[in-house]
Scaffold this motif. Structure first.
Motif, PDB file in Angstrom:
ATOM      1  N   TYR A  58       0.825  -1.211   0.000  1.00 18.37           N
ATOM      2  CA  TYR A  58       0.000   0.000   0.000  1.00 18.37           C
ATOM      3  C   TYR A  58       0.858   1.259   0.000  1.00 18.37           C
ATOM      4  O   TYR A  58       0.566   2.215  -0.721  1.00 18.37           O
ATOM      5  N   PHE A  62       1.030   4.090  -2.962  1.00 15.32           N
ATOM      6  CA  PHE A  62       0.696   5.483  -2.642  1.00 15.32           C
ATOM      7  C   PHE A  62       1.831   6.414  -3.086  1.00 15.32           C
ATOM      8  O   PHE A  62       1.581   7.446  -3.715  1.00 15.32           O
ATOM      9  N   PHE A 110      -3.933  13.593   2.641  1.00  9.99           N
ATOM     10  CA  PHE A 110      -4.214  13.613   4.074  1.00  9.99           C
ATOM     11  C   PHE A 110      -3.846  14.969   4.666  1.00  9.99           C
ATOM     12  O   PHE A 110      -4.624  15.561   5.389  1.00  9.99           O
ATOM     13  N   VAL A 143     -11.185  10.265   3.416  1.00 13.41           N
ATOM     14  CA  VAL A 143      -9.844   9.736   3.161  1.00 13.41           C
ATOM     15  C   VAL A 143      -9.292   9.057   4.415  1.00 13.41           C
ATOM     16  O   VAL A 143      -8.574   8.068   4.333  1.00 13.41           O
ATOM     17  N   TRP A 144      -9.663   9.558   5.587  1.00  9.67           N
ATOM     18  CA  TRP A 144      -9.215   8.949   6.850  1.00  9.67           C
ATOM     19  C   TRP A 144      -9.932   7.634   7.102  1.00  9.67           C
ATOM     20  O   TRP A 144      -9.342   6.686   7.625  1.00  9.67           O
ATOM     21  N   LYS A 146     -10.963   5.678   4.765  1.00  9.87           N
ATOM     22  CA  LYS A 146     -10.332   4.733   3.841  1.00  9.87           C
ATOM     23  C   LYS A 146      -8.982   4.271   4.377  1.00  9.87           C
ATOM     24  O   LYS A 146      -8.602   3.113   4.187  1.00  9.87           O
ATOM     25  N   LEU A 147      -8.268   5.160   5.063  1.00 12.06           N
ATOM     26  CA  LEU A 147      -7.004   4.759   5.690  1.00 12.06           C
ATOM     27  C   LEU A 147      -7.252   3.704   6.768  1.00 12.06           C
ATOM     28  O   LEU A 147      -6.504   2.731   6.870  1.00 12.06           O
ATOM     29  N   VAL A 150      -7.687   0.486   5.078  1.00  9.15           N
ATOM     30  CA  VAL A 150      -6.400  -0.058   4.633  1.00  9.15           C
ATOM     31  C   VAL A 150      -5.663  -0.682   5.821  1.00  9.15           C
ATOM     32  O   VAL A 150      -5.089  -1.778   5.694  1.00  9.15           O
ATOM     33  N   ILE A 151      -5.678  -0.023   6.965  1.00  8.19           N
ATOM     34  CA  ILE A 151      -5.019  -0.570   8.155  1.00  8.19           C
ATOM     35  C   ILE A 151      -5.651  -1.910   8.538  1.00  8.19           C
ATOM     36  O   ILE A 151      -4.946  -2.869   8.854  1.00  8.19           O
ATOM     37  N   ARG A 166     -13.740  -3.965   2.922  1.00  6.36           N
ATOM     38  CA  ARG A 166     -13.102  -2.733   2.446  1.00  6.36           C
ATOM     39  C   ARG A 166     -13.714  -2.287   1.121  1.00  6.36           C
ATOM     40  O   ARG A 166     -13.993  -1.107   0.913  1.00  6.36           O
TER      41      ARG A 166
END
Length: 176
Positions: A58, A62, A110, A143-144, A146-147, A150-151, A166
């Motif tokens: 990831y 990015f 971010f 966006v947070w 989505k983070l 991802v985590i 997800r």
């Protein structure tokens, strides 16, 4: 009676082990315990290695994306964009840029939020809807979220249900 007998047997086994007088049962228990510990260590190593590989995947994607778009950004000035920001009560700086590498509008960033627009001619009414949609992503801090997804994917890299979660959560974030 029964609890006292079990306690005395355990104490006898412990005394034999501490005195070096091990019998077959204690050797078998030690062997099974060492195999269990080795299996647990192996599983931990595989899980951590999977997390590291997933995280690097990831992160590298990015970074590659950021590097690719960097030379293809053209800052836009739009009164309509500023008007929509004001209507949504957004005070923070959100950059608006055209990017030749994308096919549809997208919100990224971010720390330095940017709305990327393709080189497409949109009518003012379309632009108003696009700006409102993308700025809503900013305002809701999508966006947070989505983070966080991802985590969760990184930690649970071995679980296909997390990838489905997800995917569906990302669609929900996009459509709402």
């Amino acid at each position: 009676g029964n609890a006292n007998e079990n306690t005395s047997e355990i104490n006898q086994d412990l005394n034999e082990v501490s005195n070096g007088n091990t019998n077959e049962n204690t050797n078998e228990i030690a062997w099974v315990n060492s195999k269990q510990i080795k299996l647990i260590n192996f599983i931990q190593i595989v899980w951590i290695a999977g997390m590291v590989i997933s995280f690097l995947f990831y992160l590298i994607n990015f970074i590659i994306f950021k590097i690719k778009i960097k030379g293809h950004l053209e800052k836009m000035n739009s009164k309509l964009f500023e008007q929509i920001k004001s209507e949504l009560n957004i005070k923070r700086n959100v950059n608006l840029c055209k990017c030749s590498l994308i096919n549809s509008p997208v919100f990224v960033g971010f720390v330095s939020p940017i709305i990327l627009m393709p080189y497409t001619n949109y009518a003012d009414e379309e632009l108003k809807l696009i700006y409102k949609h993308e700025l809503t992503h900013f305002k809701r801090m999508d966006v947070w979220y989505k983070l966080i997804l991802v985590i969760a994917s990184v930690v649970h890299w071995f679980n296909p249900l997390v990838y489905l979660m997800r995917r569906y959560a990302s669609k929900d974030i996009e459509y709402t």
